[in-house]
Enzyme design. Structure first.
Site, PDB file in Angstrom:
ATOM      1  N   GLY A  15      14.393   5.635  -2.337  1.00 30.34           N
ATOM      2  CA  GLY A  15      14.539   4.519  -1.446  1.00 30.34           C
ATOM      3  C   GLY A  15      15.907   3.571  -1.620  1.00 30.34           C
ATOM      4  O   GLY A  15      16.855   3.748  -2.448  1.00 30.34           O
TER       5      GLY A  15
ATOM      6  N   CYS B 102      14.848   9.905  -7.728  1.00 28.90           N
ATOM      7  CA  CYS B 102      15.896   8.726  -7.550  1.00 28.90           C
ATOM      8  C   CYS B 102      15.360   7.545  -7.802  1.00 28.90           C
ATOM      9  O   CYS B 102      15.024   7.188  -8.962  1.00 28.90           O
ATOM     10  CB  CYS B 102      16.494   9.097  -6.148  1.00 28.90           C
ATOM     11  SG  CYS B 102      17.983   8.111  -6.223  1.00 28.90           S
ATOM     12  N   TYR B 103      15.239   6.637  -6.788  1.00 29.43           N
ATOM     13  CA  TYR B 103      14.588   5.278  -6.738  1.00 29.43           C
ATOM     14  C   TYR B 103      13.242   5.307  -7.749  1.00 29.43           C
ATOM     15  O   TYR B 103      12.952   4.500  -8.705  1.00 29.43           O
ATOM     16  CB  TYR B 103      14.473   4.593  -5.538  1.00 29.43           C
ATOM     17  CG  TYR B 103      13.673   3.248  -5.634  1.00 29.43           C
ATOM     18  CD1 TYR B 103      14.627   2.115  -6.218  1.00 29.43           C
ATOM     19  CD2 TYR B 103      12.617   3.030  -5.660  1.00 29.43           C
ATOM     20  CE1 TYR B 103      14.167   0.712  -6.155  1.00 29.43           C
ATOM     21  CE2 TYR B 103      12.039   1.652  -5.787  1.00 29.43           C
ATOM     22  CZ  TYR B 103      13.016   0.615  -6.052  1.00 29.43           C
ATOM     23  OH  TYR B 103      12.483  -0.811  -6.275  1.00 29.43           O
TER      24      TYR B 103
ATOM     25  N   HIS C 134      17.894  14.869  -5.469  1.00 31.91           N
ATOM     26  CA  HIS C 134      17.047  15.074  -4.368  1.00 31.91           C
ATOM     27  C   HIS C 134      16.558  16.522  -4.267  1.00 31.91           C
ATOM     28  O   HIS C 134      17.284  17.240  -3.458  1.00 31.91           O
ATOM     29  CB  HIS C 134      17.563  14.290  -3.200  1.00 31.91           C
ATOM     30  CG  HIS C 134      17.542  13.159  -3.005  1.00 31.91           C
ATOM     31  ND1 HIS C 134      16.466  12.210  -2.745  1.00 31.91           N
ATOM     32  CD2 HIS C 134      18.489  11.821  -3.464  1.00 31.91           C
ATOM     33  CE1 HIS C 134      16.637  10.890  -2.751  1.00 31.91           C
ATOM     34  NE2 HIS C 134      18.042  10.651  -3.223  1.00 31.91           N
TER      35      HIS C 134
ATOM     36  N   GLU D 145      14.276  17.625  -2.587  1.00 33.41           N
ATOM     37  CA  GLU D 145      13.696  17.772  -1.343  1.00 33.41           C
ATOM     38  C   GLU D 145      14.956  18.263  -0.118  1.00 33.41           C
ATOM     39  O   GLU D 145      14.263  18.748   0.710  1.00 33.41           O
ATOM     40  CB  GLU D 145      12.995  16.651  -0.968  1.00 33.41           C
ATOM     41  CG  GLU D 145      13.833  15.558  -0.541  1.00 33.41           C
ATOM     42  CD  GLU D 145      13.916  14.535  -1.727  1.00 33.41           C
ATOM     43  OE1 GLU D 145      14.184  15.089  -2.930  1.00 33.41           O
ATOM     44  OE2 GLU D 145      14.274  13.410  -1.363  1.00 33.41           O
TER      45      GLU D 145
ATOM     46  N   ASP E 212       1.047  18.768  22.011  1.00 35.04           N
ATOM     47  CA  ASP E 212       0.092  18.081  20.946  1.00 35.04           C
ATOM     48  C   ASP E 212      -1.415  18.105  21.917  1.00 35.04           C
ATOM     49  O   ASP E 212      -2.067  18.359  21.007  1.00 35.04           O
ATOM     50  CB  ASP E 212       0.307  16.744  20.892  1.00 35.04           C
ATOM     51  CG  ASP E 212       1.901  16.738  20.389  1.00 35.04           C
ATOM     52  OD1 ASP E 212       2.431  17.758  19.857  1.00 35.04           O
ATOM     53  OD2 ASP E 212       2.516  15.773  20.357  1.00 35.04           O
TER      54      ASP E 212
ATOM     55  N   LYS F 215       5.019  18.192  13.554  1.00 34.89           N
ATOM     56  CA  LYS F 215       5.152  19.146  14.762  1.00 34.89           C
ATOM     57  C   LYS F 215       5.183  20.516  14.474  1.00 34.89           C
ATOM     58  O   LYS F 215       4.586  21.343  15.192  1.00 34.89           O
ATOM     59  CB  LYS F 215       6.408  18.632  15.388  1.00 34.89           C
ATOM     60  CG  LYS F 215       6.577  18.998  17.007  1.00 34.89           C
ATOM     61  CD  LYS F 215       5.681  18.238  17.896  1.00 34.89           C
ATOM     62  CE  LYS F 215       5.951  18.648  19.112  1.00 34.89           C
ATOM     63  NZ  LYS F 215       5.250  17.465  20.089  1.00 34.89           N
TER      64      LYS F 215
END
Ligand code: XMP
Length: 508
Positions: free
Chosen positions: A51, A78-79, A165, A167, A223, A364
């Site tokens: 964050g 991290c945060y 990070h 990710e 969708d 998506k």
């Protein structure tokens, strides 16, 4: 499943994507999500996102302290690491220098998070503050030249933290690190995928609706089409799809929807021809926001009227996706209405129906994968986005049938040529806009005074920002010459070379 608490990082959704790619289901919730609710959803572990805040700042986001007493493994990123360290009485300090970009970490022991990985790893850092003293029970797992605690853990309580990070793809072995957390630490099993999702979702739909009928506004977009295909498999003949032809659609749209859904035995596909009605409401309207509002209202009224003849329907299905559902703290903040987006959010209340949103936990690309499994054609699943208000916001100024025809033809040429050049899937959107500008030209020996088409093509990942596409000159040349030759009333084609911001993708 895994619960991800969002502290406002731009990467939170990416964490969720990585967990799901490892075939584990996860949900994102705001950082202060109550501990009772977390317990009720029975997760195998928690991930605290990064964050932008500093743990020192006033109003810094802190989780419900009860999350550390659930007996669940926790991974702080991290945060998230700093919150955990602070919570247990360790010390976080403000670094003199922000550490941003690639870094190398030295791993103390190849266990737990780092099992099976090499001793030094390339990672991506993005932080100002850093842990300086660890709480009791915590040990360092990895260091960098600048940071003694690039990763740390209290293995007994299964609390883990990484300053970098895992990710992002700039951390090449990030997937392995996250997988180690999921499978070694949390004991998850990799059994979540689109096939299992489809099966469990179909079961849930059947249990929820029983023998009731369900109505769906089918637009032909990805969708609503995937929602329809899933419901078709789940409840077959109980599904009623309503497709509203508002006269503002791309070329061949009605035929496409008929081809995919019109031949399913037992499924009701009602095609409503509302072209005249929309056109008459839009007559002489030039203000973009008014156009959008009129189209939104008109859609609701046409849909309601069409639905009324199917008496006693209790369920309305919608193709809402996860990014619209997540109460992400990263997107909060002052935001002005730049454009009113067309949606049918008000419908269920008005019509006293219950809402069915089977895709509300999917991203998506997961929806596309589900669509593939449900047998929808690839070209439908890979279509570029198209705005709800349709071609009305691509005819600048007053909307008439002739002007809609003009932009529709030009748009079709743009699409054909972009596909022929093999560029369709690499562009976010490519389309034509009809400008309220006439200019002088010459055709044969005649002077002309005719319309202008602007061609817009952009690259983007999420439509929040977009870059104008550097299309090859020969593709632009082909598009231009075809439009002036084939679309009557157009004598000039221009190419839009603005990015977003400061422009938006659509012109209205
Ligand atoms: P802008 O023009 O705001 O568009 O840069 C961002 C993306 O959103 C699409 N768009 C819409 N989609 N209803 C939609 O479903 C709308 O009212 C609408 N307006 C814009 C646009 O095509 C682009 O992909």
């Amino acid at each position: 499943m895994i619960v991800i608490l969002d502290f406002g990082s731009q990467y939170t959704q990416l964490i969720a994507r990585r967990v799901r790619e490892a075939n584990v289901f996860c949900e994102i919730h705001p950082f202060n999500y109550p501990v009772d609710k977390i317990r009720a959803s029975n997760p195998r572990g928690l991930i605290l996102s990064g964050g932008p805040a500093s743990v020192f700042s006033k109003g810094a986001p802190h989780p419900d302290p009860g999350i550390f007493a659930l007996g669940l493994p926790v991974l702080g990123i991290c945060y998230g690491l700093q919150v955990m360290v602070t919570h247990f009485g360790g010390q976080v300090v403000r670094s003199a220098r922000r550490e941003y970009g690639p870094a190398r970490i030295d791993v103390a022991a190849g266990r737990d998070l780092f099992a099976g990985l090499s001793k030094t790893l390339n990672v991506w850092m993005s932080h100002g503050d850093a842990a300086q003293r660890l709480p009791e029970g915590f040990v360092s797992l990895a260091t960098t030249a600048n940071a003694p605690f690039a990763a740390c853990a209290d293995p007994a309580r299964r609390f883990y933290g990484v300053q970098f990070h895992p990710e992002v793809h700039h951390t090449p072995q990030g997937r392995e690190i996250l997988s180690n957390f999921l499978f070694r630490v949390c004991g998850e099993t990799p059994d979540w995928d689109m096939a299992s999702f489809a099966e469990s979702e179909k079961r849930k739909i059947r249990e929820t609706v029983g023998s009731e009928r369900v109505i769906l506004a089918l637009s032909g977009g990805v969708d609503s089409s995937v929602t329809a295909a899933l419901l078709r498999e789940a409840i077959g003949t109980q599904l009623i799809c309503i497709f509203v032809n508002n006269g503002l659609l791309r070329q061949g749209e009605e035929e496409r929807v008929r081809a995919v859904f019109g031949k399913t035995r037992g499924l009701t596909l009602e095609i409503v021809d509302a072209r005249r009605q929309f056109l008459s409401r839009l007559r002489n309207v030039t203000d973009p926001e008014r156009k959008r509002k009129i189209i939104g209202h008109e859609f609701i009224s046409v849909f309601e009227r069409s639905a009324r003849k199917y008496r006693g329907i209790r369920y309305l299905a919608q193709g809402t996706l996860y990014p619209d559902v997540i109460e992400s703290v990263s997107v909060k903040g002052p935001s002005a209405t730049i454009k009113t987006h067309h949606n049918v959010g008000g419908l269920p209340k008005r019509m006293k129906m219950r809402l069915l949103e089977p895709l509300r936990f999917l991203f998506k690309d997961e929806v596309r994968e589900l669509g593939r499994r449900l047998g929808l054609p690839a070209d439908l699943l890979l279509r570029q986005p198209f705005p709800g208000p349709g071609l009305a916001i691509r005819v600048l100024g007053a909307v008439t049938e002739e002007r809609l025809d003009c932009v529709r033809k030009a748009d079709h040429i743009v699409e054909q040529e972009i596909r022929a050049a093999g560029l369709y899937n690499s562009l976010w959107q490519a389309f034509a806009v009809l400008l309220p500008v006439n200019s002088v030209g010459v055709m044969g020996d005649e002077r002309t005074y005719e319309d202008t088409i602007a061609v817009r093509a952009v690259r983007s990942v999420d439509a929040m920002t977009a870059d104008w596409a550097r299309l090859p000159e020969d593709v632009l040349a082909k598009i231009s010459s075809r439009i002036v030759n084939e679309v009557r009333g157009v004598n000039r084609v221009v190419y839009d070379i603005t990015s977003k911001p400061p422009a938006t993708i659509e012109w209205e």
